[in-house]
Scaffold this motif. Sequence first.
Motif, PDB file in Angstrom:
ATOM      1  N   GLU A  53       0.827  -1.208   0.000  1.00  0.00           N
ATOM      2  CA  GLU A  53       0.000   0.000   0.000  1.00  0.00           C
ATOM      3  C   GLU A  53       0.860   1.256   0.000  1.00  0.00           C
ATOM      4  O   GLU A  53       0.538   2.235  -0.668  1.00  0.00           O
ATOM      5  CB  GLU A  53      -0.945   0.009   1.205  1.00  0.00           C
ATOM      6  CG  GLU A  53      -2.017  -1.052   1.159  1.00  0.00           C
ATOM      7  CD  GLU A  53      -1.579  -2.383   1.751  1.00  0.00           C
ATOM      8  OE1 GLU A  53      -0.409  -2.519   2.162  1.00  0.00           O
ATOM      9  OE2 GLU A  53      -2.408  -3.306   1.788  1.00  0.00           O
ATOM     10  N   ALA A  54       1.962   1.232   0.773  1.00  0.00           N
ATOM     11  CA  ALA A  54       2.851   2.395   0.834  1.00  0.00           C
ATOM     12  C   ALA A  54       3.522   2.623  -0.517  1.00  0.00           C
ATOM     13  O   ALA A  54       3.618   3.764  -0.990  1.00  0.00           O
ATOM     14  CB  ALA A  54       3.900   2.212   1.919  1.00  0.00           C
ATOM     15  N   VAL A  55       3.984   1.558  -1.146  1.00  0.00           N
ATOM     16  CA  VAL A  55       4.634   1.690  -2.455  1.00  0.00           C
ATOM     17  C   VAL A  55       3.622   2.180  -3.485  1.00  0.00           C
ATOM     18  O   VAL A  55       3.925   3.075  -4.292  1.00  0.00           O
ATOM     19  CB  VAL A  55       5.268   0.347  -2.885  1.00  0.00           C
ATOM     20  CG1 VAL A  55       5.766   0.413  -4.311  1.00  0.00           C
ATOM     21  CG2 VAL A  55       6.399  -0.021  -1.941  1.00  0.00           C
ATOM     22  N   ALA A  56       2.428   1.612  -3.479  1.00  0.00           N
ATOM     23  CA  ALA A  56       1.402   2.019  -4.439  1.00  0.00           C
ATOM     24  C   ALA A  56       0.974   3.464  -4.210  1.00  0.00           C
ATOM     25  O   ALA A  56       0.795   4.223  -5.169  1.00  0.00           O
ATOM     26  CB  ALA A  56       0.207   1.086  -4.340  1.00  0.00           C
ATOM     27  N   GLY A  57       0.817   3.866  -2.953  1.00  0.00           N
ATOM     28  CA  GLY A  57       0.490   5.256  -2.652  1.00  0.00           C
ATOM     29  C   GLY A  57       1.587   6.203  -3.098  1.00  0.00           C
ATOM     30  O   GLY A  57       1.324   7.282  -3.630  1.00  0.00           O
ATOM     31  N   ALA A  96       2.605   8.210   0.842  1.00  0.00           N
ATOM     32  CA  ALA A  96       3.015   6.833   1.138  1.00  0.00           C
ATOM     33  C   ALA A  96       2.923   6.566   2.638  1.00  0.00           C
ATOM     34  O   ALA A  96       2.460   5.499   3.064  1.00  0.00           O
ATOM     35  CB  ALA A  96       4.427   6.587   0.639  1.00  0.00           C
ATOM     36  N   TRP A  97       3.360   7.519   3.445  1.00  0.00           N
ATOM     37  CA  TRP A  97       3.285   7.363   4.895  1.00  0.00           C
ATOM     38  C   TRP A  97       1.822   7.209   5.332  1.00  0.00           C
ATOM     39  O   TRP A  97       1.494   6.340   6.134  1.00  0.00           O
ATOM     40  CB  TRP A  97       3.937   8.564   5.579  1.00  0.00           C
ATOM     41  CG  TRP A  97       3.854   8.512   7.070  1.00  0.00           C
ATOM     42  CD1 TRP A  97       4.666   7.812   7.916  1.00  0.00           C
ATOM     43  CD2 TRP A  97       2.889   9.166   7.895  1.00  0.00           C
ATOM     44  NE1 TRP A  97       4.262   7.991   9.217  1.00  0.00           N
ATOM     45  CE2 TRP A  97       3.177   8.824   9.237  1.00  0.00           C
ATOM     46  CE3 TRP A  97       1.822  10.006   7.626  1.00  0.00           C
ATOM     47  CZ2 TRP A  97       2.421   9.300  10.294  1.00  0.00           C
ATOM     48  CZ3 TRP A  97       1.077  10.481   8.697  1.00  0.00           C
ATOM     49  CH2 TRP A  97       1.381  10.120  10.007  1.00  0.00           C
ATOM     50  N   LEU A  98       0.952   8.054   4.787  1.00  0.00           N
ATOM     51  CA  LEU A  98      -0.458   8.000   5.145  1.00  0.00           C
ATOM     52  C   LEU A  98      -1.097   6.688   4.686  1.00  0.00           C
ATOM     53  O   LEU A  98      -1.875   6.081   5.432  1.00  0.00           O
ATOM     54  CB  LEU A  98      -1.207   9.183   4.535  1.00  0.00           C
ATOM     55  CG  LEU A  98      -2.670   9.325   4.910  1.00  0.00           C
ATOM     56  CD1 LEU A  98      -2.829   9.539   6.408  1.00  0.00           C
ATOM     57  CD2 LEU A  98      -3.297  10.478   4.151  1.00  0.00           C
ATOM     58  N   ALA A  99      -0.768   6.224   3.494  1.00  0.00           N
ATOM     59  CA  ALA A  99      -1.317   4.953   2.995  1.00  0.00           C
ATOM     60  C   ALA A  99      -0.873   3.792   3.887  1.00  0.00           C
ATOM     61  O   ALA A  99      -1.659   2.892   4.187  1.00  0.00           O
ATOM     62  CB  ALA A  99      -0.882   4.717   1.557  1.00  0.00           C
ATOM     63  N   ALA A 100       0.382   3.802   4.310  1.00  0.00           N
ATOM     64  CA  ALA A 100       0.884   2.737   5.186  1.00  0.00           C
ATOM     65  C   ALA A 100       0.166   2.767   6.530  1.00  0.00           C
ATOM     66  O   ALA A 100      -0.236   1.719   7.055  1.00  0.00           O
ATOM     67  CB  ALA A 100       2.389   2.883   5.383  1.00  0.00           C
TER      68      ALA A 100
END
Length: 180
Positions: A53-57, A96-100
């Motif tokens: 999710e972090a990579v995709a975000g 990315a931080w928020l998605a993670a």
Amino acid sequence: MLHDVDTVQVVATGTFIFLIIGGAGVAVLALSLLGTELFHFGHADVDGPVSVEAVAGFLGAFGFGAAIVNELLGGRTAGTVAVAAAGGALAAVPTAWLAARLSRAARNMRTDPTPTRDDLVGAIGLVVTPVPAAGYGEVRVRVAGQPVKLNARADHPIPVGAQIFVVQALSETSVHVETY
């Protein structure tokens, strides 16, 4: 005198590539958040140091952010494309931080346990189909706050609308009841 001129908006190659990167990131993010576990190899609980999710975000925000900056700068040179990539990275890191964080919070969310047949014992409800002495009728009880319709047996006949008490769970869908 004005002439009719067809104007065609040309999208810079860099912007087009950034949009493709952003679209791919959003597609992978949507798939990973919907639980397809598309990129999980091996054990399902192993996510590694960086989640999908972090990579995709990161990719989604990077691609779309860089495309916006590239168009604002009129990015036709290598220098402006590099500045656009830096702008995209600036938008991508917090995303990315928020998605993670959000995906971890969703995965680790505490929920109530699933009700079992033992939770039926002691429930109070109403008869919705008469319960004969030698057969099954139907009752409606509340289990974990939800109305549940169950098959019911009783030692003596119970009419429609009578209030009942569940004495024993015969199975997940049938109970033994008494009048309340």
